[in-house]
Design a protein around this motif. Structure first.
Motif, PDB file in Angstrom:
ATOM      1  N   LYS A  15      -2.492   4.508   6.000  1.00  0.00           N
ATOM      2  CA  LYS A  15      -2.090   3.114   6.148  1.00  0.00           C
ATOM      3  C   LYS A  15      -1.721   2.813   7.587  1.00  0.00           C
ATOM      4  O   LYS A  15      -1.328   3.704   8.352  1.00  0.00           O
ATOM      5  CB  LYS A  15      -0.904   2.770   5.238  1.00  0.00           C
ATOM      6  CG  LYS A  15       0.427   3.365   5.638  1.00  0.00           C
ATOM      7  CD  LYS A  15       1.544   2.889   4.688  1.00  0.00           C
ATOM      8  CE  LYS A  15       2.891   3.491   5.076  1.00  0.00           C
ATOM      9  NZ  LYS A  15       3.984   3.037   4.176  1.00  0.00           N
ATOM     10  N   ASN A  59      -0.723   5.139  -4.416  1.00  0.00           N
ATOM     11  CA  ASN A  59      -1.685   6.203  -4.142  1.00  0.00           C
ATOM     12  C   ASN A  59      -2.367   6.060  -2.787  1.00  0.00           C
ATOM     13  O   ASN A  59      -3.473   6.575  -2.580  1.00  0.00           O
ATOM     14  CB  ASN A  59      -2.738   6.243  -5.265  1.00  0.00           C
ATOM     15  CG  ASN A  59      -2.115   6.563  -6.608  1.00  0.00           C
ATOM     16  OD1 ASN A  59      -1.305   7.490  -6.727  1.00  0.00           O
ATOM     17  ND2 ASN A  59      -2.466   5.794  -7.635  1.00  0.00           N
ATOM     18  N   VAL A  60      -1.735   5.375  -1.854  1.00  0.00           N
ATOM     19  CA  VAL A  60      -2.308   5.196  -0.519  1.00  0.00           C
ATOM     20  C   VAL A  60      -2.314   6.521   0.237  1.00  0.00           C
ATOM     21  O   VAL A  60      -1.309   7.235   0.274  1.00  0.00           O
ATOM     22  CB  VAL A  60      -1.512   4.127   0.264  1.00  0.00           C
ATOM     23  CG1 VAL A  60      -1.809   4.204   1.752  1.00  0.00           C
ATOM     24  CG2 VAL A  60      -1.829   2.741  -0.267  1.00  0.00           C
ATOM     25  N   THR A  61      -3.454   6.842   0.839  1.00  0.00           N
ATOM     26  CA  THR A  61      -3.589   8.086   1.606  1.00  0.00           C
ATOM     27  C   THR A  61      -3.586   7.845   3.106  1.00  0.00           C
ATOM     28  O   THR A  61      -3.378   8.776   3.882  1.00  0.00           O
ATOM     29  CB  THR A  61      -4.896   8.806   1.231  1.00  0.00           C
ATOM     30  OG1 THR A  61      -6.016   7.925   1.481  1.00  0.00           O
ATOM     31  CG2 THR A  61      -4.890   9.208  -0.234  1.00  0.00           C
ATOM     32  N   GLN A 102     -10.913   1.735   6.208  1.00  0.00           N
ATOM     33  CA  GLN A 102     -10.654   2.996   6.889  1.00  0.00           C
ATOM     34  C   GLN A 102     -11.213   3.001   8.307  1.00  0.00           C
ATOM     35  O   GLN A 102     -10.562   3.484   9.245  1.00  0.00           O
ATOM     36  CB  GLN A 102     -11.242   4.167   6.107  1.00  0.00           C
ATOM     37  CG  GLN A 102     -10.939   5.531   6.720  1.00  0.00           C
ATOM     38  CD  GLN A 102      -9.452   5.850   6.765  1.00  0.00           C
ATOM     39  OE1 GLN A 102      -8.822   6.039   5.730  1.00  0.00           O
ATOM     40  NE2 GLN A 102      -8.866   5.900   7.958  1.00  0.00           N
ATOM     41  N   ARG A 146      -5.322   1.785  -7.580  1.00  0.00           N
ATOM     42  CA  ARG A 146      -6.635   2.221  -7.099  1.00  0.00           C
ATOM     43  C   ARG A 146      -6.865   1.972  -5.614  1.00  0.00           C
ATOM     44  O   ARG A 146      -7.878   2.400  -5.082  1.00  0.00           O
ATOM     45  CB  ARG A 146      -7.736   1.542  -7.910  1.00  0.00           C
ATOM     46  CG  ARG A 146      -7.855   2.088  -9.338  1.00  0.00           C
ATOM     47  CD  ARG A 146      -8.945   1.400 -10.114  1.00  0.00           C
ATOM     48  NE  ARG A 146      -8.572   0.028 -10.461  1.00  0.00           N
ATOM     49  CZ  ARG A 146      -9.385  -0.843 -11.069  1.00  0.00           C
ATOM     50  NH1 ARG A 146     -10.607  -0.493 -11.389  1.00  0.00           N
ATOM     51  NH2 ARG A 146      -8.959  -2.053 -11.358  1.00  0.00           N
ATOM     52  N   GLN A 147      -5.930   1.271  -4.950  1.00  0.00           N
ATOM     53  CA  GLN A 147      -6.098   1.036  -3.516  1.00  0.00           C
ATOM     54  C   GLN A 147      -5.559   2.233  -2.740  1.00  0.00           C
ATOM     55  O   GLN A 147      -4.383   2.558  -2.818  1.00  0.00           O
ATOM     56  CB  GLN A 147      -5.384  -0.238  -3.067  1.00  0.00           C
ATOM     57  CG  GLN A 147      -5.609  -0.551  -1.589  1.00  0.00           C
ATOM     58  CD  GLN A 147      -5.108  -1.916  -1.183  1.00  0.00           C
ATOM     59  OE1 GLN A 147      -5.217  -2.882  -1.933  1.00  0.00           O
ATOM     60  NE2 GLN A 147      -4.557  -2.009   0.022  1.00  0.00           N
ATOM     61  N   GLU A 148      -6.432   2.861  -1.955  1.00  0.00           N
ATOM     62  CA  GLU A 148      -6.073   4.089  -1.251  1.00  0.00           C
ATOM     63  C   GLU A 148      -5.881   3.902   0.245  1.00  0.00           C
ATOM     64  O   GLU A 148      -5.330   4.776   0.924  1.00  0.00           O
ATOM     65  CB  GLU A 148      -7.134   5.165  -1.504  1.00  0.00           C
ATOM     66  CG  GLU A 148      -7.242   5.558  -2.977  1.00  0.00           C
ATOM     67  CD  GLU A 148      -8.299   6.617  -3.229  1.00  0.00           C
ATOM     68  OE1 GLU A 148      -9.056   6.942  -2.281  1.00  0.00           O
ATOM     69  OE2 GLU A 148      -8.367   7.124  -4.365  1.00  0.00           O
ATOM     70  N   LYS A 149      -6.346   2.778   0.802  1.00  0.00           N
ATOM     71  CA  LYS A 149      -6.172   2.483   2.231  1.00  0.00           C
ATOM     72  C   LYS A 149      -5.420   1.171   2.360  1.00  0.00           C
ATOM     73  O   LYS A 149      -5.709   0.202   1.651  1.00  0.00           O
ATOM     74  CB  LYS A 149      -7.529   2.375   2.938  1.00  0.00           C
ATOM     75  CG  LYS A 149      -8.495   3.514   2.637  1.00  0.00           C
ATOM     76  CD  LYS A 149      -7.941   4.863   3.093  1.00  0.00           C
ATOM     77  CE  LYS A 149      -8.920   5.988   2.696  1.00  0.00           C
ATOM     78  NZ  LYS A 149      -8.391   7.316   3.071  1.00  0.00           N
TER      79      LYS A 149
END
Length: 380
Positions: free
Chosen positions: A83, A79-81, A368, A50-53
């Motif tokens: 970084k 699922n990181v979008t 972000q 669930r961590q995306e950043k």
């Protein structure tokens, strides 16, 4: 014969360096990874879908190859979008992707204490950074020299330090002598094989790792007593380690700025006065696995400083550091420090803590926004 945890072998040590001693020494200083170590490095113990950043600006690759680190991080956070990962090896510039970083030991003359600073750069800015590289080489060499003071305190011996450490940890004469003999052997092997010893192995943890490797011989009870005694001596040596050979924090900051780099204060909980020094920094680390007690307070400090800053000046950013040391992932589980082993690149649960997140919302900060702002600053 191997010792059990409940029935350790009597402490009998001969001063001659045996084949087993030398094999153990080579194993401890080696930076080559066996297949089981590679598998351990690339396989995280937990996955965070669930961590995306991902923001990781304070971590230590040590001798672990970057491609293995990438595999571990990608497996942990599938699922990181977006970084930003910048390594911060102690006193050595290292690059990952588009960025280069370092954690620098330096001297804060205003309050007579060693402090550390994180420096971050776009790669191109440090291609020809000869002055900074020379400063770091000097600092690395001097910082490494603490190992030799540490060993000398044991083997000379320094009666005051040995006596204080023995009394504070309950180490008896037999254990003190065992440690003295083995550390003398380590000193001798270092001298004999100096040209072949990886320089990243020349650090205080060399002694800890060497004695951990003898747990099958002496048992956990004895080695735990040894480690307590060693830690006590190390703290005494560190407290008396001269600071005058470190560069001043202001000198380090000035050199980083001249190259277009950014500067972050890590571990403020350990260096309280640094918050009052008004150094030219981009931000403050308000949380890491060693510094969690005052996170709320530090967020408020940064927010207040930003509110009071002169018109047109850049605000200070809030950072969190996982302070992961990747060499811990290469050890067998039974010899790992469980606290250090739990640290992971990009794992900073404080961002998602409900109480802390409330403070961050008030300050207008999230992962972000920090990634975006810091990327812009590094681009200059």
């Amino acid at each position: 014969m191997n010792a059990t945890n409940n029935c350790p072998q009597p402490i009998k040590v001969t001063p001659e360096i045996t084949d087993d001693d030398r094999t153990r020494f080579h194993d401890v200083i080696s930076t080559d990874l066996a297949d089981w170590q590679v598998e351990q490095v690339v396989t995280p113990s937990k996955i965070y879908p669930r961590q995306e950043k991902l923001l990781a600006l304070h971590w230590h690759p040590e001798f672990v190859p970057m491609d293995l680190i990438t595999r571990r991080v990608n497996a942990m956070f599938p699922n990181v979008t977006d970084k930003m990962m910048i390594p911060t090896q102690h006193n050595i510039l290292m690059s990952y992707g588009d960025y280069t970083g370092v954690e620098v030991d330096c001297y804060a003359s205003g309050f007579n204490q060693k402090v550390q600073l994180l420096l971050h750069f776009e790669n191109e800015r440090v291609r020809e950074a000869d002055v900074l590289k020379s400063m770091l080489a000097h600092t690395f060499k001097y910082r490494s020299s603490q190992l030799f003071e540490y060993m000398d305190a044991i083997t000379k011996p320094d009666e005051e330090k040995v006596g204080l450490a023995a009394r504070s940890t309950g180490a008896d004469d037999e254990l003190v002598e065992m440690v003295r003999v083995y550390v003398t052997k380590i000193q001798t092997m270092l001298d004999e094989e100096w040209s072949d010893v990886p320089k990243e192995s020349i650090k205080n943890k060399l002694l800890k790792n060497y004695f951990d490797a003898m747990r099958p011989i002496y048992g956990d009870n004895t080695i735990n007593r040894v480690q307590a005694y060693l830690k006590a001596i190390k703290q005494l040596v560190k407290s008396n380690f001269s600071l005058k050979y470190f560069y001043r924090a202001t000198e380090v900051i000035e050199e980083a700025r001249s190259l277009g780099g950014c500067v972050v204060i890590p571990h403020p909980e350990e260096f309280w006065p640094i918050l009052l020094a008004k150094y030219d920094v981009d931000g403050i680390e308000v949380w890491n696995p060693q510094s969690q007690r005052y996170t709320d307070f530090l967020i408020s400090v940064v927010d207040q400083q930003n509110t009071a800053r002169p018109s047109g000046s850049r605000k200070r950013l809030i950072f969190m550091g996982d302070d992961c040391h990747m060499s811990e992932k290469t050890k067998r589980p039974e010899t790992q420090d469980p606290v250090k082993a739990a640290r992971e690149i990009g794992l900073q649960p404080a961002w998602d803590d409900l109480n802390i997140r409330k403070k961050l919302i008030i300050a207008g900060i999230d992962r972000q926004s920090v990634i975006t702002e810091y990327r812009e600053r590094l681009a200059g």
